[in-house]
Design an enzyme around this catalytic site. Structure first.
Site, PDB file in Angstrom:
ATOM      1  N   ASP A  21      19.002   5.440  -9.081  1.00 49.44           N
ATOM      2  CA  ASP A  21      17.182   5.962  -8.057  1.00 49.44           C
ATOM      3  C   ASP A  21      16.613   4.721  -8.697  1.00 49.44           C
ATOM      4  OD1 ASP A  21      14.886   7.836  -8.498  1.00 49.44           O
ATOM      5  OD2 ASP A  21      14.318   6.578  -9.670  1.00 49.44           O
ATOM      6  N   ASP A  23      12.862   3.832  -7.428  1.00 49.71           N
ATOM      7  CA  ASP A  23      11.573   3.163  -8.572  1.00 49.71           C
ATOM      8  C   ASP A  23      11.401   3.876  -9.964  1.00 49.71           C
ATOM      9  OD1 ASP A  23       8.771   3.278  -5.962  1.00 49.71           O
ATOM     10  OD2 ASP A  23      10.920   4.147  -5.347  1.00 49.71           O
ATOM     11  N   ASP A 183      15.603   7.425 -13.992  1.00 51.88           N
ATOM     12  CA  ASP A 183      15.278   7.351 -15.648  1.00 51.88           C
ATOM     13  C   ASP A 183      14.256   8.639 -15.407  1.00 51.88           C
ATOM     14  OD1 ASP A 183      13.482   6.841 -12.732  1.00 51.88           O
ATOM     15  OD2 ASP A 183      11.577   6.284 -13.798  1.00 51.88           O
TER      16      ASP A 183
END
Length: 240
Positions: A21, A23, A183
């Site tokens: 991922d 961001d 995240d």
């Protein structure tokens, strides 16, 4: 009983793709995203939202960020208004893509170590592909990835596992041999749907504590990523 010889260092992760991922996983983007939101709020005569207090707004996409940001400022937007403001937000964000954003500590070194061991690296993000490439180039990370697949590049986006599968395939990898690093819940859910193990980092954008997301490993610093990938690579082979 004969013990099999250890693989050379450059082959330990050969055939494995590690998908990241963007961001909140590779890059701290909240300052520029919230700065862009505040610019749009200012154009409407609304007060800015503090970055520290607004990190929870990040991670659901530009439209959700706009809607939640305006809601926190006391103004409810229609879908049509949100679409118009989202286009303005993206224009502002593109101009300041990496003014304050930065790679989390140890990212470049971790990526290089994985690549040196034979892993293929790619990005699987719900951020638009063009903005993702712009950000990675600005931070000097782009050349480390074999592919970047944003939500606009696929029919289905995370948490749909087909997004992860498409990202791995676009990078020239085999979805039967991949590990996801993220995240938030969409990352974990996409990995589970694709049958892949998932590593979670705790410094990103999630309303659920990282330790409660159900990842296979929690890595609190990128210095520990390599060992976590090594541990999970055999697990991926067993699941395939």
């Amino acid at each position: 009983m004969t013990t099999a010889p250890a693989l050379p260092a450059a082959q330990r992760l050969a055939g494995l793709t590690v998908a990241f991922d963007l961001d909140g996983t590779l890059v701290e983007t909240a300052p520029d995203l919230i700065g862009s939101l505040n610019a749009v709020l200012a154009e409407r005569g609304l007060a800015p939202v503090p970055t520290a207090a607004a990190r929870h707004l990040v991670g659901r996409g530009a439209k959700a960020l706009i809607q939640r940001g305006f809601a926190d400022s006391g103004e409810t937007l229609s879908d049509d208004e949100a679409e118009v403001l989202m286009a303005r937000f993206i224009d502002v964000y593109r101009e300041r893509i990496a003014d304050e954003s930065f790679a989390f500590p140890g990212v470049a070194q971790a990526l290089d170590r994985l690549a040196a061991a034979g892993a293929r690296l790619c990005v699987c993000t719900n951020k638009p592909t063009g903005l993702s490439n712009l950000l990675l180039n600005a931070l000097g990370l782009a050349d480390r990835f074999s592919g970047v697949t944003g939500a606009d590049s696929v029919p289905f986006k995370k948490p749909d596992g087909r997004h992860l599968i498409a990202a791995v395939e676009a990078a020239g990898g085999n979805p039967a041999h991949c590990v996801m690093v993220g995240d938030s819940m969409p990352d974990v859910a996409a990995a589970r749907a694709a049958g892949a193990p998932v590593i979670v980092v705790p410094f990103g954008y999630t309303e659920t504590p990282a330790a409660e997301l159900g990842g296979d490993r929690l890595v609190e610093h990128f210095d520990a990523l390599f060992d976590a990938v090594i541990a999970l690579a055999p697990m991926r082979g067993a699941q395939a």
